[in-house]
Design a protein around this motif. Structure first.
Motif, mmCIF file in Angstrom:
data_model
loop_
_atom_site.group_PDB
_atom_site.id
_atom_site.type_symbol
_atom_site.label_atom_id
_atom_site.label_comp_id
_atom_site.label_asym_id
_atom_site.label_seq_id
_atom_site.Cartn_x
_atom_site.Cartn_y
_atom_site.Cartn_z
ATOM 1 N N UNK A 215 0.694 -1.251 -0.021
ATOM 2 C CA UNK A 215 -0.093 0.130 0.078
ATOM 3 C C UNK A 215 0.813 1.152 0.053
ATOM 4 N N UNK A 216 2.133 1.092 0.310
ATOM 5 C CA UNK A 216 2.737 2.211 0.554
ATOM 6 C C UNK A 216 4.168 2.347 -0.217
ATOM 7 N N UNK A 217 4.934 1.370 -0.076
ATOM 8 C CA UNK A 217 6.401 1.268 -0.503
ATOM 9 C C UNK A 217 6.245 1.310 -2.199
ATOM 10 N N UNK A 218 5.532 0.382 -2.530
ATOM 11 C CA UNK A 218 5.568 -0.064 -3.927
ATOM 12 C C UNK A 218 4.821 1.028 -4.822
ATOM 13 N N UNK A 219 3.573 1.711 -4.474
ATOM 14 C CA UNK A 219 3.043 2.755 -4.912
ATOM 15 C C UNK A 219 4.363 4.024 -4.767
ATOM 16 N N UNK A 220 4.902 4.179 -3.934
ATOM 17 C CA UNK A 220 6.059 5.321 -3.674
ATOM 18 C C UNK A 220 6.850 5.010 -4.841
ATOM 19 N N UNK A 221 7.516 3.872 -4.908
ATOM 20 C CA UNK A 221 8.667 3.604 -5.822
ATOM 21 C C UNK A 221 7.963 3.971 -7.280
ATOM 22 N N UNK A 222 6.816 3.363 -7.528
ATOM 23 C CA UNK A 222 6.234 3.505 -9.010
ATOM 24 C C UNK A 222 6.051 5.043 -9.443
ATOM 25 N N UNK A 223 5.573 5.763 -8.172
ATOM 26 C CA UNK A 223 5.583 7.282 -8.633
ATOM 27 C C UNK A 223 6.769 7.909 -8.824
ATOM 28 N N UNK A 224 7.810 7.668 -7.828
ATOM 29 C CA UNK A 224 9.191 7.990 -8.200
ATOM 30 C C UNK A 224 9.611 7.854 -9.350
ATOM 31 N N UNK A 225 9.682 6.388 -9.763
ATOM 32 C CA UNK A 225 10.067 5.935 -11.207
ATOM 33 C C UNK A 225 9.318 6.510 -12.116
ATOM 34 N N UNK A 226 8.188 7.061 -12.174
ATOM 35 C CA UNK A 226 7.503 7.795 -13.150
ATOM 36 C C UNK A 226 8.207 9.064 -13.334
ATOM 37 N N UNK A 227 8.459 9.866 -12.407
ATOM 38 C CA UNK A 227 9.186 11.295 -12.397
ATOM 39 C C UNK A 227 10.536 11.031 -12.968
ATOM 40 N N UNK A 228 11.247 10.048 -12.714
ATOM 41 C CA UNK A 228 12.704 9.915 -13.486
ATOM 42 C C UNK A 228 12.795 9.399 -14.661
ATOM 43 N N UNK A 229 11.442 8.626 -15.107
ATOM 44 C CA UNK A 229 11.391 8.121 -16.241
ATOM 45 C C UNK A 229 10.823 9.032 -17.262
ATOM 46 N N UNK A 230 10.146 10.036 -16.846
ATOM 47 C CA UNK A 230 9.293 11.032 -17.787
ATOM 48 C C UNK A 230 10.268 11.687 -18.670
ATOM 49 N N UNK A 231 9.783 12.178 -19.673
ATOM 50 C CA UNK A 231 10.814 13.135 -20.556
ATOM 51 C C UNK A 231 11.085 14.656 -19.704
ATOM 52 N N UNK A 232 11.894 15.380 -19.404
ATOM 53 C CA UNK A 232 12.147 16.620 -18.880
ATOM 54 C C UNK A 232 11.162 17.636 -19.625
#
Length: 85
Positions: free
Chosen positions: A64-81
């Motif tokens: 409920x917490x860690x995996x969604x947080x990791x997914x959200x953070x990955x989305x930030x770093x993987x999105x185009x600038x």
């Protein structure tokens, strides 16, 4: 390196640390002994044993917490600038 690129690099390191913590928590849960209640589902009562409760809390924290947080953070770093102003 721009401020955004620096922030993304730091977030990537944080993601690695969060993943290490996630696996550490899962290891703690896996190391707990299986109770007779867990071995025989028909013996389940209304009350969880201490190890079942710890395992459940870890699973909830991870799912409920860690995996969604990791997914959200990955989305930030993987999105185009974003385009420069």
């Amino acid at each position: 390196m721009s401020d955004v690129e620096e922030a993304r690099a730091q977030i990537r390191e944080i993601i690695r640390e969060l993943i290490r913590l996630l696996y550490h928590l899962l290891g703690v849960a896996a190391a707990l002994p299986v109770t007779p209640q867990e071995a025989s589902p028909e013996d389940f009562g209304d009350k969880l044993s201490a190890s079942e409760e710890v395992r459940a809390v870890i699973q909830n924290a991870v799912n409920d917490r860690l995996r969604p947080m990791i997914d959200d953070l990955r989305a930030i770093v993987d999105s185009p600038p974003p385009p420069s102003a």
